[in-house]
Design an enzyme around this catalytic site. Structure first.
Site, PDB file in Angstrom:
ATOM      1  N   GLU A 122       0.855  -1.183   0.000  1.00 42.27           N
ATOM      2  CA  GLU A 122       0.000   0.000   0.000  1.00 42.27           C
ATOM      3  C   GLU A 122       0.897   1.240   0.000  1.00 42.27           C
ATOM      4  OE1 GLU A 122      -2.874   0.272   3.158  1.00 42.27           O
ATOM      5  OE2 GLU A 122      -3.798   2.033   2.275  1.00 42.27           O
ATOM      6  N   GLY A 262       3.059   2.434  10.777  1.00 43.73           N
ATOM      7  CA  GLY A 262       2.835   1.634  11.984  1.00 43.73           C
ATOM      8  C   GLY A 262       2.638   0.156  11.699  1.00 43.73           C
ATOM      9  N   MET A 264       0.480  -2.834   8.661  1.00 48.39           N
ATOM     10  CA  MET A 264      -0.216  -2.993   7.384  1.00 48.39           C
ATOM     11  C   MET A 264      -1.119  -4.213   7.421  1.00 48.39           C
ATOM     12  SD  MET A 264      -0.752  -1.865   4.412  1.00 48.39           S
ATOM     13  CE  MET A 264      -1.962  -2.673   3.378  1.00 48.39           C
ATOM     14  N   GLU A 265      -2.351  -4.003   6.937  1.00 49.86           N
ATOM     15  CA  GLU A 265      -3.426  -4.988   7.113  1.00 49.86           C
ATOM     16  C   GLU A 265      -3.488  -6.051   6.022  1.00 49.86           C
ATOM     17  OE1 GLU A 265      -3.848  -1.677   6.338  1.00 49.86           O
ATOM     18  OE2 GLU A 265      -5.480  -1.393   4.911  1.00 49.86           O
ATOM     19  N   HIS A 298      -6.855  -2.110  15.097  1.00 48.12           N
ATOM     20  CA  HIS A 298      -7.064  -1.377  13.840  1.00 48.12           C
ATOM     21  C   HIS A 298      -6.813  -2.279  12.627  1.00 48.12           C
ATOM     22  CE1 HIS A 298      -6.897   2.334  11.309  1.00 48.12           C
ATOM     23  NE2 HIS A 298      -6.121   1.548  10.569  1.00 48.12           N
ATOM     24  N   GLU A 299      -5.681  -2.946  12.608  1.00 50.53           N
ATOM     25  CA  GLU A 299      -5.357  -3.778  11.427  1.00 50.53           C
ATOM     26  C   GLU A 299      -6.324  -4.951  11.328  1.00 50.53           C
ATOM     27  OE1 GLU A 299      -3.484  -2.184   9.561  1.00 50.53           O
ATOM     28  OE2 GLU A 299      -2.622  -0.869  11.078  1.00 50.53           O
TER      29      GLU A 299
END
Ligand code: HT7
Ligand code: ZN
Length: 872
Positions: A122, A262, A264-265, A298-299
């Site tokens: 990304e 921070g 990455m998903e 969050h991820e």
């Protein structure tokens, strides 16, 4: 660099049915073979151009349905990639490329960290791996084969499920991963290395057993427990709050030391900055623990809001990021204290996002154009985006919001969509007219809401008159009024809330502002109230109301809304700073009113108030906050008056600070629950105030806390006070910290950051010396952020030194980074861009450094966009 516009969006002509990737990982280079089956959209007739993105790739061969293609006859190479000149309606394209991950310092695409391979795709890193339609609206089924030397890379990972693996000649081995969900290229991931993992399991609400693994370099394996527990909490929470279950058999997280952001998903294979995975009481602060839980959440939440439903194009970034930040905020609030979480989020929003919204880089949460998409992973897209998502919940209630989410998933699972699709799902699920919310997506700038109140004692009515305005920003000068939910309360003299009636109708306190000017009349108001406005920060706006000092002190004591109780204190402090700055300018001796001091004392000593909230209330607006609100800013004067207020409070309330400090000093076994963290926070705020006393006992007190601490929070808090005092204890503690932690890079980041934020006079020289420290590494983004980022963002007094030395230092570092890691360079240049907010001498010096950077040959698109926009 050229500008890309949202209005130019066109759907892809070709979709990809399947994509097979083969990676042969080598010591010098990697060979990537990609085989994609393309299918043309039936609305396009005849052979057509197929445009594939590619950057820094060495092309070896191209085959279409088994036939080698010829350059310039069948395909063409362009600066942006590769064009297949006559692509049939469907066909299988095999492309072989060679790439050099070991030389990749930009940390985008395939690169190495600590000798292991990893990826960051990304937003547009996949095009550095192979030629492909690197855009989120092209979603396909990926199969990934990885081949590597077993001794060096025993672990081979990619998205989805491991379906086969085996041995090869010459000590090599291979693994095949198959991801059963269609995804865009930005969610692709590969990891290969010498890694160990911890394993756990999670049983979903519907009874499926999911394997959870966290991979790290072997020496960090003991620090993953908190991350693992956080992941399980996140999985449970998403089921309970949104009915969302995980959808693969395995969920993997890999921690790497070199990472631009921070985490990455990537589908089923998150890659994390190790900073956001590793925790132990000795090495991580309470804030680190909270951050890890929040980013793990969050991820994980992206699996639905981002991966299952993704963005149609990168202008829609806030569709996934704003929504997922909102979800992680709610997760933290539900697990800990909602009031503390809200205060922390708003503090950050005001300090950094409001500043961005008032800068030459201001943009709507859905920008209309960009040069470099990496520059739009901003506080605006993330944090203001989350506030805009929160508006729906405030307007529709939790149940209505959930209905909207359910409809969003039902309609769009497996699709790449737009923010309009999200708005439509929310509106349709609630039969609500939310059209005006669209303006929040299209207009930049922080709206200002000016409220005045008139009370009519005879009619017993109270009128709130609201005027909203949105400042001009680069994309537009004239703004349309936005839909602003303004949550209000009216307080009686006793401090109790009045029951609210709007024109004699019971009212829940949420006023909907839709016009530039609007009045709301409350009836049955028996006495002149004090208004509590924008409760819980119900919209991301600047609220202006002519509060008196007495009213603010009253709200600090009585407001039933915890957020506004805190905010009243912040406003009170800001008023004090404003008048002190004026006094300083006019040579009037500085003084703080007795009422002000008493107000802080009441908060400090209120045993009924949660210690974390007391700590928040005692944390005054930062020098950066003051600079942003009281322009044009003079950072030296701001530093002086803020120090004056802190010292005055420390002297006046010394006994209270000491009593609370000593009472909370020894808490026994370290625990990371909200109550223990709150107490530590309050104790360390007291210590920080005591640090402002010119008293020899203070360094000894800090040295003792540092030496006795059984956790990093207390050790670091003591050290943070010491770094601002020129004393032998400072030297000894810093040396001790260095010697103890020199083998732990993440802890050493704290050591670098502390020294960079010191207020002692020679800090810039110290920072320059630390650049040469054997453990400092300019190629590691965490180190850059720790030393250079802390200096530029957390040390405004020294960064804004009147001689411009701080600016020159930053510019030089930006130019160094520009050659190696443009993304990080573009982040580091940002502290210079608000030069117009400073007094003329500093403004000219800041501008001068921006011009110096702009004149540099070979400026990356990333840095160019920021610098050119800030000079325009
Ligand atoms: N979605 C992820 C964004 C991200 C990223 C973007 C640009 C360059 C590097 C990056 N690393 C991660 C992170 C997130 O918001 O969840
Ligand atoms: Zn995200």
């Amino acid at each position: 660099p050229h500008t890309i516009y949202l209005k130019d969006y066109t759907p892809p002509v070709y979709q990809v049915e399947t994509l097979n990737l083969k990676f042969e990982l080598g010591d010098e280079f990697t060979v990537v073979t990609s085989t994609a089956h393309y299918q043309r959209d039936p609305s396009h007739l005849g052979n057509t151009l197929l445009e594939l993105d590619g950057e820094d790739l060495e092309l070896i061969s191209v085959q279409l349905d088994g036939r080698y293609l010829q350059v310039n006859q069948d395909y063409r190479l362009t600066p942006e990639g590769l064009q297949i000149l006559t692509m049939p309606a469907q066909g299988s394209l095999e492309i072989v490329t060679r790439i050099y991950p070991q030389k990749n310092t930009a940390l985008e695409g395939l690169y190495q960290s600590s000798g292991n391979f990893c990826t960051q795709c990304e937003a547009q890193g996949f095009r550095k791996i192979t030629y492909y339609q690197d855009r989120p609206d092209v979603m396909t089924l990926f199969t990934t084969d990885i081949i590597a030397e077993r001794a060096k890379y025993p672990v081979l990972l990619s998205n989805g499920n491991l379906v086969a693996a085996g041995e090869l000649e010459e000590g090599k081995h291979w693994a095949r991963w198959l991801d059963p969900y269609r995804k865009p290229a930005y969610l692709f991931a590969l990891v290969a290395g010498h890694l160990k993992h911890v394993e756990d399991f999670y049983t979903t609400g519907s009874g499926r057993k999911v394997t959870l693994r966290i991979y790290t370099e072997p020496h960090n394996i003991s620090k993953c427990e908190h991350a693992m527990q956080s992941l399980k909490r996140a999985m449970r929470w998403d089921e309970q709050r949104f009915g969302l279950e995980y959808d693969l058999d395995i969920y993997m997280i890999v921690a790497v030391d070199d990472f631009n952001m921070g985490a990455m998903e990537n589908k089923g294979l998150n890659i994390f900055n190790s900073k956001l995975v590793f925790a132990s009481p000795e090495t991580a602060t309470d804030q680190d623990y909270i951050n890890i839980e929040s980013v793990i959440g969050h991820e994980y939440f992206h699996n639905w809001t981002g991966n299952r439903i993704t963005c149609r194009d990168w202008f829609q970034l806030s569709l996934k990021e704003g929504l997922t930040v909102f979800r992680d905020q709610e997760f933290t609030a539900d697990l800990h204290s909602p009031a503390v979480k809200r205060i922390e989020d708003v503090r950050m929003l005001r300090t950094f996002q409001f500043t961005e919204d008032a800068s030459p880089m201001a943009h709507p949460i859905r920008p209309a154009s960009y040069m470099e998409i990496n520059n739009f992973y901003t506080m605006t897209v993330y944090e203001k985006g989350a506030e805009v998502v929160r508006l729906y919940q405030t307007l529709l209630g939790r149940a209505g919001f959930r209905q909207g989410m359910d409809l969003y998933f039902a309609r769009h699972d497996g699709q790449a969509v737009t923010t309009e699709d999200f708005l439509a799902a929310m509106a349709d699920a609630n039969q609500a007219d939310l059209k005006q919310l669209q303006r929040w997506y299209d207009q930049a700038g922080t709206p200002e809401v000016k409220v005045t109140m008139t009370y009519d004692a005879t009619a017993q009515t109270c009128r709130l008159h609201c005027v909203q305005s949105i400042p001009a920003t680069p994309e537009s000068q004239h703004k349309q009024p936005q839909l602003i939910p303004l949550q209000v309360g009216l307080l009686r003299e006793t401090g109790a809330d009045l029951a609210l009636y709007l024109e004699d109708q019971p009212c829940d306190g949420i006023l909907q502002l839709t016009q530039a000017e609007q009045s709301f009349r409350f009836t049955q108001v028996p006495e002149q109230p004090v208004p509590s406005l924008l409760r819980n920060f119900s919209a991301p706006v600047r609220l202006v109301y002519p509060y008196t000092e007495a009213e603010l002190i009253f709200l600090m004591k009585h407001d039933s809304d915890a957020f506004n109780r805190w905010d009243a204190g912040q406003r009170l402090a800001m008023r004090a700073f404003e008048s002190l700055l004026l006094d300083l300018k006019q040579g009037i001796p500085l003084g703080l009113s007795h009422e002000c001091v008493c107000a802080w004392q009441v908060v400090l000593t209120d045993e009924n108030l949660d210690p974390a909230l007391r700590a928040e209330a005692l944390s005054l607006p930062s020098e950066t906050d003051i600079a942003e609100q009281l322009r044009p800013a003079d950072p030296a004067a701001i530093h002086q008056v803020r120090e004056f207020v802190l010292t005055t409070l420390a002297k006046a309330l010394r006994l209270d600070f000491e009593i609370i400090f000593y009472r909370l000093q020894h808490q026994g076994v370290y625990q990371i629950d909200a109550a223990s963290m709150g107490k530590r926070r309050l104790k360390n705020v007291c210590l920080a105030y005591l640090g402002h006393l010119d008293d020899q006992a203070v360094p000894a007190l800090c040295a003792e806390q540092y030496a006795q601490a059984n956790n990093m929070t207390d050790a670091l808090a003591a050290l943070a006070v010491l770094v601002d005092i020129d004393c032998p204890e400072r030297v000894a503690a810093l040396q001790h910290f260095h010697d103890r932690w020199q083998h732990d890079p993440l802890v050493m980041d704290k050591w670098f950051a502390l020294q960079a934020s010191s207020s002692l006079p020679n800090t810039l020289q110290q920072v320059q010396q630390l650049l040469e420290h054997p453990l400092f590494d300019m190629r590691n983004p965490n180190k850059v952020r720790a030393l250079i980022g802390s200096f530029a963002l957390r040390n405004p007094w020294h960064f804004h030194a009147a001689d411009g030395s701080g600016y020159a230092f930053l510019a030089e570092r930006v130019l160094w980074l520009n050659e190696r890691n443009p993304q990080v360079a573009a982040r580091m240049v940002r502290p210079l861009i608000n030069w117009r907010h400073y007094e003329s001498g500093r403004a000219q010096l800041m501008r001068g450094q921006l011009e110096r950077i702009q004149a540099h040959q070979g400026l990356s698109a990333d840095v160019y966009e920021i610098v050119s926009k800030s000079l325009a």
